[in-house]
Design an enzyme around this catalytic site. Structure first.
Site, PDB file in Angstrom:
ATOM      1  N   ASP A 188       0.791  -1.244   0.000  1.00 15.88           N
ATOM      2  CA  ASP A 188       0.000   0.000   0.000  1.00 15.88           C
ATOM      3  C   ASP A 188       0.823   1.293   0.000  1.00 15.88           C
ATOM      4  OD1 ASP A 188      -1.897  -1.966   0.224  1.00 15.88           O
ATOM      5  OD2 ASP A 188      -2.712  -1.308   2.132  1.00 15.88           O
TER       6      ASP A 188
ATOM      7  N   LYS B  38      -6.578  -4.896  -3.118  1.00 10.69           N
ATOM      8  CA  LYS B  38      -7.179  -5.575  -1.963  1.00 10.69           C
ATOM      9  C   LYS B  38      -8.216  -4.678  -1.295  1.00 10.69           C
ATOM     10  CE  LYS B  38      -3.363  -4.372   1.252  1.00 10.69           C
ATOM     11  NZ  LYS B  38      -4.099  -3.615   2.242  1.00 10.69           N
TER      12      LYS B  38
ATOM     13  N   CYS C 121      -1.820  -2.513   7.807  1.00 10.19           N
ATOM     14  CA  CYS C 121      -1.800  -3.425   6.657  1.00 10.19           C
ATOM     15  C   CYS C 121      -0.561  -4.315   6.606  1.00 10.19           C
ATOM     16  CB  CYS C 121      -1.997  -2.640   5.369  1.00 10.19           C
ATOM     17  SG  CYS C 121      -3.682  -1.977   5.262  1.00 10.19           S
TER      18      CYS C 121
END
Ligand code: TIU
Length: 222
Positions: free
Chosen positions: A26, A131, A164
Site C-alpha cells: 500500500d 485488496k 496493513c
C-alpha cells in the site's frame, strides 16, 4: 538453490532467494500524500515518507536479482459494492471512502490517490494486487500467485506497520510463509505503534515473523 542468511531478530534467517518475494504494501498516494485517505483519518502523512528511500533501495536490488515483486493497493470498486458498510460509515461523512478528495475519490480504484507513489511505481512484469481489506490475502489472488511461483518466504515492506503490514504478515505466517520485515521500510502515523508493532512480530521467538532492516536485507541479497 541460492540460500542466503538475513541477519534479523529474533535470530538470523536462511532464505532461498529464488523462493522469496518482495511485497510492498500500500505505498499509495492516498496514504503517503496530503489530501488522501490517511490524512482524512486525521493523520500526519509526512510520518510515512521516511520509508520510501529504504523501500526504493530494496526494490532496486530485488529487481536486479530477478525476485518476484508484488505491490498491493488498498481500495474499492467505484460503486463500493466490495466495501463493507462498517468500513465506509466511519469518520466525517465528507471524507469517507468514496468521497471526493483532492486526488479523486478517496480509496477508489482508478483514482489518482489510489495509485502507487511515483518513486516506487511498478514496472512491467510486476504484480499489483488490489485488496479491499487490510490484509493482502483477504479476497485477493495473492495466495494463488505465491503458490504457483513456489514462494516460501516474503520480505514485507510498506505502510502502515501496525495495520496493513501487520495484518498481511499475520495472514502470511498462518499460511506457512516466513516473513522478514525490514523495519525502516515500514512506517506508521504513530511512531510508538511502529516500534511496538515491530517488537510484536519478533517477540516470543518470532511469533509471526522476523524483523530486520534494509541494510541487513540488502547485504544478504547481494
Ligand atoms: N494500508 C494501511 O495500512 N491502511 C490503513 O488504513 N492504515 C492506517 O494506518 N490507517
Amino acid at each position: 538453490m541460492a540460500y542466503v542468511t538475513v541477519d534479523a531478530e529474533p535470530e538470523p534467517l536462511a532464505i532461498d532467494v529464488a523462493k522469496t518475494a518482495l511485497v510492498l504494501i500500500d505505498m499509495q498516494r492516498d496514504f503517503l500524500e496530503a489530501g488522501g485517505f490517511g490524512e482524512t483519518l486525521g493523520n500526519d502523512v509526512s510520518l510515512l515518507g521516511k520509508a520510501v528511500r529504504p523501500c526504493q533501495a530494496v526494490l532496486a536490488l530485488a529487481r536486479k536479482k530477478g525476485m518476484l515483486v508484488i505491490h498491493t493497493r488498498e481500495g474499492h470498486r467505484p460503486d463500493l459494492s466490495d466495501a463493507p458498510k462498517a468500513k465506509v460509515e466511519r469518520g466525517d461523512p465528507r471524507l469517507r471512502i468514496g468521497a471526493a478528495g483532492p486526488m479523486g475519490r478517496i480509496l477508489i480504484r482508478g483514482e489518482a490517490g489510489h495509485d502507487i507513489v511515483a518513486s516506487l511505481y511498478p514496472i512491467a512484469g510486476e504484480t499489483v494486487i488490489d485488496k479491499p481489506g487490510k490484509g493482502a490475502f483477504y479476497a485477493t489472488d495473492l495466495g494463488a500467485i505465491l503458490h504457483h511461483r513456489g514462494i516460501e518466504s516474503l520480505i514485507v515492506c510498506g505502510v502502515t506497520t501496525e495495520v496493513c503490514v501487520h495484518t498481511t504478515v499475520r495472514e502470511a505466517n498462518d499460511r506457512g510463509y516466513r516473513c522478514i520485515v525490514p523495519g525502516d521500510c515500514c512506517g506508521s502515523y504513530f511512531p510508538e505503534f511502529h516500534e511496538v508493532g515491530l517488537r510484536m512480530i519478533k517477540a516470543q521467538g518470532g511469533i509471526f515473523g522476523w524483523v530486520s532492516d534494509s541494510t541487513r536485507v540488502m547485504r544478504a541479497l547481494e
